[in-house]
Enzyme design. Structure first.
Site, PDB file in Angstrom:
ATOM      1  N   HIS A  12      11.771   3.582  -7.096  1.00 53.45           N
ATOM      2  CA  HIS A  12      10.391   3.210  -6.785  1.00 53.45           C
ATOM      3  C   HIS A  12      10.001   3.589  -5.353  1.00 53.45           C
ATOM      4  O   HIS A  12      10.701   3.272  -4.401  1.00 53.45           O
ATOM      5  CB  HIS A  12      10.193   1.704  -6.982  1.00 53.45           C
ATOM      6  CG  HIS A  12       8.778   1.276  -6.866  1.00 53.45           C
ATOM      7  ND1 HIS A  12       7.865   1.427  -7.894  1.00 53.45           N
ATOM      8  CD2 HIS A  12       8.090   0.738  -5.830  1.00 53.45           C
ATOM      9  CE1 HIS A  12       6.687   0.983  -7.498  1.00 53.45           C
ATOM     10  NE2 HIS A  12       6.786   0.566  -6.248  1.00 53.45           N
ATOM     11  N   ASP A  23      -3.502  -8.332   4.024  1.00 52.57           N
ATOM     12  CA  ASP A  23      -4.169  -8.679   2.775  1.00 52.57           C
ATOM     13  C   ASP A  23      -4.262  -7.395   1.967  1.00 52.57           C
ATOM     14  O   ASP A  23      -4.609  -6.336   2.513  1.00 52.57           O
ATOM     15  CB  ASP A  23      -5.589  -9.207   3.040  1.00 52.57           C
ATOM     16  CG  ASP A  23      -5.607 -10.714   3.278  1.00 52.57           C
ATOM     17  OD1 ASP A  23      -4.550 -11.271   3.611  1.00 52.57           O
ATOM     18  OD2 ASP A  23      -6.687 -11.315   3.128  1.00 52.57           O
ATOM     19  N   HIS A  76       3.652 -11.381  -3.897  1.00 51.29           N
ATOM     20  CA  HIS A  76       3.112 -11.064  -5.222  1.00 51.29           C
ATOM     21  C   HIS A  76       4.003  -9.995  -5.837  1.00 51.29           C
ATOM     22  O   HIS A  76       4.865  -9.411  -5.177  1.00 51.29           O
ATOM     23  CB  HIS A  76       1.657 -10.617  -5.135  1.00 51.29           C
ATOM     24  CG  HIS A  76       1.469  -9.332  -4.405  1.00 51.29           C
ATOM     25  ND1 HIS A  76       1.355  -9.272  -3.037  1.00 51.29           N
ATOM     26  CD2 HIS A  76       1.394  -8.049  -4.841  1.00 51.29           C
ATOM     27  CE1 HIS A  76       1.200  -8.015  -2.660  1.00 51.29           C
ATOM     28  NE2 HIS A  76       1.240  -7.245  -3.729  1.00 51.29           N
TER      29      HIS A  76
END
Ligand SMILES: [Fe+2]
Length: 385
Positions: free
Chosen positions: A263, A306, A336
């Site tokens: 990845h 953010d 997340h």
């Protein structure tokens, strides 16, 4: 734009006599950035560009925070923003801080009765739906689905659409927007490892000069106010210009993805940089080819960023219940990652068709009431099994 470009007629030497056919002089204007230290263009007007007939109303269009301190992951349904005839009125800011405003727009009509310049911020328009022409004082840029339009601050423009079906992601940057420095050499040229190069840029063309006097409404955004000025001559009266400061386009479809055996991190998707946020393009690409690789991203903490993701098209493999025009906001401070099941489901997949624009801000974002109006309200719990 670290690239020299010119349009129209210019004198052989700068700051020298350049006459019109009737023997009178053109009016030279240096249009620079960062004082006299940044990129600039030299343009030649038919009329003095300083002729302001009247200063009219000023309207406060600065965004107001409905959520000042956000710690929730959010999912905004962007296409719920309603179409509006006027371009400027259609622009709805949803997320903002002192560095950047992120908004959505569904304008139906072309700008024909006024001109606009944003002197607060560089604008980055992403065309999700619609085609048309960005008309500027330095020439025109035709646009279509997937185009980014970079409009440096102060650039006078009108935007013309071919139909009423238009959807835009609007980013206003209070810091200059550049392509990433690491993609460019000492001279500014994009290097071989860059996912795009100069050949991919849409530069202003078809410069048109209007020799007209009268009353021309100019809406000027400054300090969050929309000032209404009346110019005495047509704002598009430039007969020629050259330099480095100009609007340009770049299609997300020309972003060549960088892939690997395992990845790859978000920076491989980077398309633009500023000193306060980055913009990345997630485009259709082959997945990782290590036999044990997991294509879905690992969980991650943007502890000082953010993360805003705007979903354009295709399946977004690490998310459930995502549709076109949705915006996810993953705030700094909490981790997340992929939704339950998507991590496992990604194993063995060989490619993705996802298309998305990511804006990572280095300071927290506030939400406007318009954002809350289209917030699904439950996304922050969506990782629960
Ligand atoms: Fe992320």
């Amino acid at each position: 734009m670290p690239l020299y470009h010119k349009q129209g007629k210019i004198p052989q030497k700068r700051h020298t006599i350049f006459k019109k056919p009737d023997g009178t002089l053109h009016y030279e204007q240096l249009f620079g950035t960062i004082g006299f230290d940044g990129m600039s263009s030299l343009m030649y007007h038919l009329h003095r560009p300083t002729q302001i007939k009247e200063v009219g109303a000023s309207i406060d269009i600065s965004p107001k925070a409905a959520v000042e301190h956000n710690i929730k992951s959010r999912l905004l349904k962007g296409f719920q923003v309603q179409p509006v005839d006027d371009y400027l009125e259609s622009r709805v800011t949803v997320l903002f801080n002192n560095d950047v405003h992120v908004g959505l727009a569904a304008p139906k009509k072309s700008m024909t009765t006024y001109f606009y310049k944003n002197t607060d911020a560089d604008e980055l328009l992403f065309i999700h739906k619609g085609t048309g022409t960005l008309k500027t004082m330095l020439g025109e840029i035709p646009f279509e689905y997937g185009d980014y339009l970079v409009i440096p601050r102060g650039m006078i423009y009108q935007i013309h659409f071919d139909t009423e079906e238009n959807r835009l992601l609007v980013t206003e940057s209070y810091h200059p927007i550049y392509t990433p420095k690491r993609y460019r050499n000492y001279f500014g040229q994009h290097l071989e490892h860059s996912p795009f190069c100069e050949r991919d840029f849409k530069l202003p063309e078809n410069l048109q000069s209007f020799d007209e006097k009268g009353e021309f409404l100019m809406k000027v955004k400054k300090q969050g106010q929309l000032h209404h000025l009346t110019y005495a001559t047509h704002p598009f009266d430039v007969v020629g210009w050259d330099g480095y400061n100009f609007p340009y386009g770049f299609s997300i479809h020309n972003f060549e993805p960088i892939t690997g055996r395992v990845h790859q991190p978000p920076p491989v998707h980077q398309t633009f940089e500023t000193s306060a946020f980055v913009v990345c393009s997630f485009v259709p690409r082959m997945y990782d080819y290590h036999p044990q690789s997991i294509p879905a991203p690992y969980n991650h903490s943007n502890i000082d960023s953010d993360e805003v993701l705007y979903y354009v098209d295709g399946d977004f493999m690490s998310r459930k219940s995502i549709d076109q025009g949705y915006i996810s906001l993953h705030p700094a401070g909490i981790p997340h990652g992929p939704h339950p099941g998507t991590y496992e489901a990604s194993i063995g997949k060989i490619k993705t068709e996802e298309l998305a624009v990511m804006i990572d801000t280095f300071k927290p974002l506030k939400l406007t009431q318009a954002a809350l109006d289209i917030d699904d309200g439950k996304y922050y719990k969506s990782w629960m099994e």
